[in-house]
Design a protein around this motif. Structure first.
Motif, PDB file in Angstrom:
ATOM      1  N   GLU A 166      83.868  36.302 -44.922  1.00  0.00           N
ATOM      2  CA  GLU A 166      84.445  37.356 -44.126  1.00  0.00           C
ATOM      3  C   GLU A 166      85.675  37.583 -43.614  1.00  0.00           C
ATOM      4  O   GLU A 166      86.396  37.425 -43.873  1.00  0.00           O
ATOM      5  N   ILE A 167      85.342  36.316 -42.436  1.00  0.00           N
ATOM      6  CA  ILE A 167      86.577  35.758 -41.938  1.00  0.00           C
ATOM      7  C   ILE A 167      87.701  34.960 -42.051  1.00  0.00           C
ATOM      8  O   ILE A 167      88.640  34.380 -41.095  1.00  0.00           O
ATOM      9  N   THR A 168      87.200  34.575 -42.941  1.00  0.00           N
ATOM     10  CA  THR A 168      87.668  33.100 -43.505  1.00  0.00           C
ATOM     11  C   THR A 168      88.398  33.574 -44.904  1.00  0.00           C
ATOM     12  O   THR A 168      89.717  32.468 -44.777  1.00  0.00           O
ATOM     13  N   ASP A 223      85.747  28.340 -44.597  1.00  0.00           N
ATOM     14  CA  ASP A 223      87.058  27.706 -43.787  1.00  0.00           C
ATOM     15  C   ASP A 223      87.065  27.919 -42.414  1.00  0.00           C
ATOM     16  O   ASP A 223      87.264  28.866 -42.293  1.00  0.00           O
ATOM     17  N   ALA A 224      86.332  26.339 -42.647  1.00  0.00           N
ATOM     18  CA  ALA A 224      86.204  26.276 -41.233  1.00  0.00           C
ATOM     19  C   ALA A 224      87.539  25.910 -40.215  1.00  0.00           C
ATOM     20  O   ALA A 224      87.462  25.754 -39.346  1.00  0.00           O
ATOM     21  N   GLN A 225      88.143  25.980 -40.930  1.00  0.00           N
ATOM     22  CA  GLN A 225      90.377  25.639 -40.529  1.00  0.00           C
ATOM     23  C   GLN A 225      90.511  26.856 -39.654  1.00  0.00           C
ATOM     24  O   GLN A 225      90.833  27.405 -38.312  1.00  0.00           O
ATOM     25  N   PHE A 228      87.768  22.689 -45.094  1.00  0.00           N
ATOM     26  CA  PHE A 228      88.638  22.724 -43.638  1.00  0.00           C
ATOM     27  C   PHE A 228      89.753  23.728 -44.079  1.00  0.00           C
ATOM     28  O   PHE A 228      91.141  22.274 -45.458  1.00  0.00           O
ATOM     29  N   ASN A 229      90.042  24.154 -44.975  1.00  0.00           N
ATOM     30  CA  ASN A 229      91.738  24.802 -45.098  1.00  0.00           C
ATOM     31  C   ASN A 229      91.379  25.029 -46.080  1.00  0.00           C
ATOM     32  O   ASN A 229      92.504  25.174 -47.032  1.00  0.00           O
ATOM     33  N   SER A 230      90.500  24.337 -46.949  1.00  0.00           N
ATOM     34  CA  SER A 230      89.962  25.173 -48.276  1.00  0.00           C
ATOM     35  C   SER A 230      90.261  25.812 -48.907  1.00  0.00           C
ATOM     36  O   SER A 230      90.811  25.919 -49.718  1.00  0.00           O
ATOM     37  N   ASN A 231      90.626  26.710 -48.762  1.00  0.00           N
ATOM     38  CA  ASN A 231      90.491  28.583 -48.938  1.00  0.00           C
ATOM     39  C   ASN A 231      91.871  28.562 -49.230  1.00  0.00           C
ATOM     40  O   ASN A 231      92.176  29.047 -50.633  1.00  0.00           O
ATOM     41  N   LYS A 232      92.875  28.169 -48.509  1.00  0.00           N
ATOM     42  CA  LYS A 232      94.479  27.750 -48.933  1.00  0.00           C
ATOM     43  C   LYS A 232      94.882  26.793 -49.627  1.00  0.00           C
ATOM     44  O   LYS A 232      95.660  26.855 -50.734  1.00  0.00           O
ATOM     45  N   ASP A 240      75.922  33.133 -40.030  1.00  0.00           N
ATOM     46  CA  ASP A 240      75.295  34.012 -41.272  1.00  0.00           C
ATOM     47  C   ASP A 240      76.225  34.050 -42.954  1.00  0.00           C
ATOM     48  O   ASP A 240      77.920  34.000 -41.630  1.00  0.00           O
ATOM     49  N   MET A 241      75.548  33.628 -43.663  1.00  0.00           N
ATOM     50  CA  MET A 241      77.295  32.828 -44.415  1.00  0.00           C
ATOM     51  C   MET A 241      77.969  34.052 -44.902  1.00  0.00           C
ATOM     52  O   MET A 241      79.810  34.147 -45.068  1.00  0.00           O
ATOM     53  N   ASP A 242      77.543  34.964 -45.103  1.00  0.00           N
ATOM     54  CA  ASP A 242      78.444  36.186 -45.228  1.00  0.00           C
ATOM     55  C   ASP A 242      79.437  36.935 -44.405  1.00  0.00           C
ATOM     56  O   ASP A 242      80.657  37.179 -44.634  1.00  0.00           O
ATOM     57  N   ALA A 243      79.066  36.607 -42.689  1.00  0.00           N
ATOM     58  CA  ALA A 243      79.657  36.554 -41.602  1.00  0.00           C
ATOM     59  C   ALA A 243      80.764  35.733 -42.024  1.00  0.00           C
ATOM     60  O   ALA A 243      82.069  36.400 -40.860  1.00  0.00           O
ATOM     61  N   LEU A 244      80.623  34.434 -41.846  1.00  0.00           N
ATOM     62  CA  LEU A 244      81.605  33.180 -41.977  1.00  0.00           C
ATOM     63  C   LEU A 244      82.588  33.265 -42.931  1.00  0.00           C
ATOM     64  O   LEU A 244      84.122  33.300 -43.458  1.00  0.00           O
TER      65      LEU A 244
END
Length: 271
Positions: free
Chosen positions: A199-201, A125-127, A95-99, A193-197
């Motif tokens: 891509e958007i996060t 990143d679920a956030q 959660f906010n993991s990519n930042k 699908d983890m590829d789609a998630l």
């Protein structure tokens, strides 16, 4: 606990508690990982870590971890190899993991001499999904998606497990739901699908500190300072000293590594 995420390989949800939010100066004091497997099972690992520096009182008041709590705990470099092995072959989520969490973890691994490469990992990143669909915080997300109250917020393990449940519920709620982007195009961003998630996060940034990013033409440009928006390779060609300034400056090891990779790929000779 069990999950229903459609996984081709393990997805490691994780959360960090740290001495602060500066990627260069601050350090990890706790990490919790919930490794979700394709068969629906979950394995949890939580570690307290001595940061090698005093924990600022303002940080301790947030996560409840004080100097005395980590006085006898190992340094990150002492558990780095074991953690890298635990995360081997896993995509990463949080959660906010990519930042914050992923960049901080990568920095700690690099300081420990371990090349923790994320290029072949999906970063979820679920956030990002949450803010896209329902802009609020983790506690509100947990209530909204899971119908529960988040107990022990800012505890790494509680936040990690809550994030796993939130993403699992998000995928069920939004799978196939269309939204309209800023160009008026309708699309379904959330899929099981983890590829789609991913891509958007993940976004269009080159390095985790977001000092460089891809522009609309797919060219890597600087994202800060006097050269904001200018192609990195063009800047380094015209101003070779800028590379040395960044390499010696207060930038993350990941940023320096990515900048060096770009320089080498561009066949630039910077001395």
């Amino acid at each position: 606990m069990q999950h229903s995420l459609n996984l081709r390989k393990p997805l490691a949800f994780f959360d960090l508690e740290t001495t602060g939010i500066n990627l260069v100066r601050d350090r990890i004091v706790e990490i919790s990982i919930a490794k979700a497997f394709p068969d629906g099972s979950v394995q949890v690992r939580t570690e307290r870590i001595h940061p090698g520096m005093p924990i600022p009182i303002e940080s301790s008041m947030i996560h409840g971890i004080y100097d005395a709590d980590v006085a006898d705990k190992p340094l990150f470099k002492q558990v780095a190899k074991s953690l890298a092995q635990f995360l081997e072959g896993c995509d990463l989520a949080g959660f906010n993991s990519n930042k914050f969490d992923v960049p901080m973890l990568v920095e700690e691994f690099l300081r420990a001499g371990i090349e923790f490469d994320t290029r072949n990992r999906r970063l979820i990143d679920a956030q990002r999904i949450y803010h896209l669909m329902e802009p609020r915080n983790l506690g509100a997300a947990y209530r909204f998606y899971c119908g529960k109250t988040l107990i022990d917020a800012h505890s790494a393990e509680a936040d990690t497990l809550a994030t796993l449940e939130v993403l699992d519920a998000m995928v069920k709620k939004y799978d196939g739901v269309e939204i309209t982007d800023d160009k008026g195009k309708a699309w379904s961003p959330v899929k099981n699908d983890m590829d789609a998630l991913h891509e958007i996060t993940t976004g269009n940034f080159v390095d985790f500190a977001q000092r460089m990013k891809f522009n609309h033409d797919g060219v890597v440009v600087f994202n800060f300072g006097k050269h904001t928006g200018k192609p990195v390779l063009e800047v380094l060609k015209r101003e070779p000293s800028y590379y040395e300034w960044m390499m010696q400056g207060d930038f993350t090891l990941d940023t320096k590594r990515k900048l060096t990779e770009l320089k080498l790929k561009g066949s630039l000779l910077v001395k």
